[in-house]
Design an enzyme around this catalytic site. Structure first.
Site, PDB file in Angstrom:
ATOM      1  N   ASP A  69       0.843  -1.185   0.000  1.00 59.45           N
ATOM      2  CA  ASP A  69       0.000   0.000   0.000  1.00 59.45           C
ATOM      3  C   ASP A  69       0.884   1.244   0.000  1.00 59.45           C
ATOM      4  O   ASP A  69       2.092   1.162   0.191  1.00 59.45           O
ATOM      5  CB  ASP A  69      -0.973  -0.003   1.185  1.00 59.45           C
ATOM      6  CG  ASP A  69      -0.399  -0.679   2.420  1.00 59.45           C
ATOM      7  OD1 ASP A  69       0.838  -0.697   2.570  1.00 59.45           O
ATOM      8  OD2 ASP A  69      -1.174  -1.190   3.240  1.00 59.45           O
ATOM      9  N   GLU A 128      -6.125   3.119   2.984  1.00 58.04           N
ATOM     10  CA  GLU A 128      -6.810   3.691   4.143  1.00 58.04           C
ATOM     11  C   GLU A 128      -8.175   4.261   3.769  1.00 58.04           C
ATOM     12  O   GLU A 128      -8.960   4.606   4.631  1.00 58.04           O
ATOM     13  CB  GLU A 128      -5.948   4.794   4.772  1.00 58.04           C
ATOM     14  CG  GLU A 128      -4.593   4.319   5.305  1.00 58.04           C
ATOM     15  CD  GLU A 128      -4.714   3.414   6.523  1.00 58.04           C
ATOM     16  OE1 GLU A 128      -5.839   3.260   7.049  1.00 58.04           O
ATOM     17  OE2 GLU A 128      -3.687   2.862   6.950  1.00 58.04           O
TER      18      GLU A 128
END
Length: 377
Positions: A69, A128
């Site tokens: 990520d 997120e």
């Protein structure tokens, strides 16, 4: 290749945390590094603010993927680092800076050392929120390089460096955001009978929501409903016209997720009637569970125990953590494991300082695992 290089890369990335799908500087930093690598065996594609890198193997039987990520969090950093965030109000407080440094370390290793299978490195934005995994999977770029198996890690503050943890089956929960808006009738504090007080309505609803887990979910199942924010009112002598609740739902089963949402909707209807107000519910972003494919995970755990004297493996329990890597695992076999970084502060904390020695541990472990995996039929 030196491990100190990837520690420095982590520090560089730590200074430029960015929101999901706005990782412009991060993407450019990664691309600048990738351009410095030998280009003979690699192909690079960009997708929005993400990157896909394919590395050719010598005798490929499969395409093995590694995902990292990229995004930061809206947190004001309070670490002791001299390389603190340069982006005010944003911080890499979930280890994505370390995840990216590890991914670059793995990619660099395999540009210098041959491997039989093809490798795919996914630099995925917006973990997120609002969630980058699913739209990346739906992209043409991913469809052209769809992997046969996929893997990832996540830093774990509670485990020491040199220790990893995982398990076959469910590792992380299904998650959903929760936003509830209540609208009543404001008024003067001296005349409450002429208004519909949304401070009282919102507070009442918060307590009602807490009954869902204790009275509607099987005690042998697991679920969480947390209200993290309640906002209402403008002044001490004004009865509030509006109230907004913000929270999260987390369950291990989709059946429990559906049940929790059904009960929330029933309770909200009750508040509408009881407080003569109007309500809207928004479930925002939701992620499916991280489900580690049993055989691959079991084989990996056995391999670590038999072949890796420098790493300690823990069989962990499920966690209520949310991760959109679960979307990859829903369609492609693979697993995620925890990487120990030993720090007293938890994920999403403004003072978290992961131990950077874990970067070398991860690069060494995963590069050895991929080499071993590519030798299997």
């Amino acid at each position: 290749m030196t491990t100190s290089l990837f520690t420095q890369i982590r520090r560089d990335l730590h200074q430029i945390p960015e929101p999901g799908f706005a990782e412009v500087k991060t993407q450019q930093y990664l691309l600048d590094y990738l351009k410095k690598l030998p280009q003979e065996r690699i192909e690079i594609k960009t997708w929005r603010t993400g990157i896909l890198v394919k590395l050719a193997g010598t005798k490929p039987k499969r395409l093995i993927a590694w995902r990292t990520d990229m995004d930061g969090l809206p947190i004001v950093e309070e670490t002791s680092y001299p390389f603190r965030s340069l982006h005010e109000g944003y911080m890499h407080a979930c280890g994505h800076d370390m995840h990216m440094a590890i991914a670059l370390g793995l990619l660099t290793h395999f540009t210098e050392h041959s491997i039989a299978d093809d490798l795919l490195f996914l630099f995925q934005p917006a973990e997120e929120g609002p969630g980058g995994a699913w739209p990346m999977m739906e992209s043409e770029e991913f469809a052209e390089w769809r992997p046969d198996c996929i893997f990832a890690l996540h830093i774990a503050p509670e485990y020491p460096v040199g220790q990893i943890a995982t398990k076959p089956g469910i590792l992380f929960a299904n998650t959903s955001e929760l936003y509830i808006d209540l609208v009543g009738k404001g008024g003067h504090a001296a005349f409450p009978h002429k208004a519909n007080d949304m401070v009282v309505a919102g507070s009442h609803l918060v307590t009602q929501l807490q009954s869902i887990i204790s009275r509607n979910i099987d005690p042998l199942d697991s679920a969480v409903v947390t209200i993290g924010k309640l906002e209402s009112g403008t002044k001490q002598n004004i009865i509030a016209e509006k109230s907004r609740l913000e929270g999260t739902i987390r369950t291990f089963s989709m059946e429990s997720m559906a049940l929790v949402k059904s009960r929330i909707e029933s309770l909200v209807k009750g508040v509408e009637i009881g407080f003569d107000c109007q309500a809207t519910i928004d479930y925002g972003v939701g992620y499916c569970q991280v489900y580690n494919e049993e055989q691959l995970t079991t084989d990996f755990m056995q391999w670590v125990q038999e072949q890796c004297d420098d790493v300690t493996l823990i069989t962990c329990k499920e966690a209520m953590t949310g991760e959109d890597f679960g979307y990859f695992l829903k369609e492609i076999p693979g697993f995620l494991f925890w990487l120990g970084v030993q720090t007293p502060y938890g994920l999403h904390h403004s003072k978290i300082e992961p131990n950077e020695d874990a970067i070398e541990v991860a690069i060494r472990l995963v590069s050895r695992y991929f080499t071993w995996l590519s030798q299997q039929e």
